[in-house]
Design an enzyme around this catalytic site. Structure first.
Site, mmCIF file in Angstrom:
data_model
loop_
_atom_site.group_PDB
_atom_site.id
_atom_site.type_symbol
_atom_site.label_atom_id
_atom_site.label_comp_id
_atom_site.label_asym_id
_atom_site.label_seq_id
_atom_site.Cartn_x
_atom_site.Cartn_y
_atom_site.Cartn_z
ATOM 1 N N THR A 108 2.927 10.926 4.504
ATOM 2 C CA THR A 108 2.136 10.382 5.597
ATOM 3 C C THR A 108 0.866 9.749 5.055
ATOM 4 O OG1 THR A 108 2.984 12.137 7.017
ATOM 5 C CG2 THR A 108 0.997 10.988 7.772
ATOM 6 N N HIS A 130 -13.983 5.063 -3.989
ATOM 7 C CA HIS A 130 -15.349 5.556 -3.939
ATOM 8 C C HIS A 130 -16.313 4.654 -4.698
ATOM 9 C CE1 HIS A 130 -13.979 7.350 -7.739
ATOM 10 N NE2 HIS A 130 -15.249 7.397 -8.074
ATOM 11 N N CYS A 174 -11.018 4.916 -18.318
ATOM 12 C CA CYS A 174 -9.573 5.118 -18.415
ATOM 13 C C CYS A 174 -9.183 5.866 -19.679
ATOM 14 C CB CYS A 174 -8.826 3.793 -18.331
ATOM 15 S SG CYS A 174 -9.345 2.588 -19.545
#
Length: 180
Positions: free
Chosen positions: A38, A1, A125
């Site tokens: 998937t 994003h 972070c």
């Protein structure tokens, strides 16, 4: 994003010959046994399109963001004796890390939030941690100074009015600091 693509999708670039990567999820042999499940094909396609678009305007966008960052930093410096960390070295164009004498990062985060400006009290972070930045400590900053560090990040959608609003919020906060 961060490049305009869908959230939750990214890329892992692995150096040729690198071994020993362990999957976080086990069960399938997808991606050379690096992941199970998937693939999010629509997300992957969206990420690929976002990266392609970002690469086409990367240097132009970086220059515009750096100009906005520099304007923001110049405004921050003039209020409450603020200091910009690492402003004398080459760095990414989209991030400002600063402090001021007596500034408590938690108070600043709340103050900016009340003005509608999203900031953080450290690196992305290390969000959620309350100890001072290990990076600023390694750079030789006193822990009390490091605990006052506030980070603002700019992006491809940042506009000059966003800088004005952030500076106005900092003026209010800085004036409060100076009075106390």
């Amino acid at each position: 994003h961060k490049v305009g693509g869908p959230k939750g999708v990214g890329a892992l670039v692995v150096a040729e010959g690198l071994t020993g990567l362990e999957p976080l999820l086990r069960g399938g042999g997808q991606e050379l046994n690096r992941r199970a499940g998937t693939e999010n094909v629509a997300g992957i396609a969206g990420f690929g399109a976002a990266v392609k678009a970002a690469l086409q305007t990367l240097s132009e966008d970086a220059e515009q963001v750096a100009t906005l960052r520099n304007r923001l930093e110049n405004g921050i410096r003039g209020i409450a004796g603020a200091t910009i960390f690492s402003d004398e070295v080459k760095r990414l164009p989209n991030t400002v890390l600063f402090t001021a004498p007596g500034l408590k990062a938690e108070t600043a985060v709340i103050g900016f939030d009340l003005e509608g400006i999203a900031v953080s009290s450290g690196s992305a972070c290390s969000s959620g941690k309350v100890q001072p930045s290990h990076v600023l400590s390694a750079m030789g900053y006193d822990p009390a100074v490091a605990q006052g560090a506030v980070r603002l990040s700019l992006g491809w959608s940042t506009e000059p009015d966003d800088i004005n609003r952030a500076l106005e919020a900092w003026r209010k906060l800085g004036n409060t600091l100076l009075k106390s």
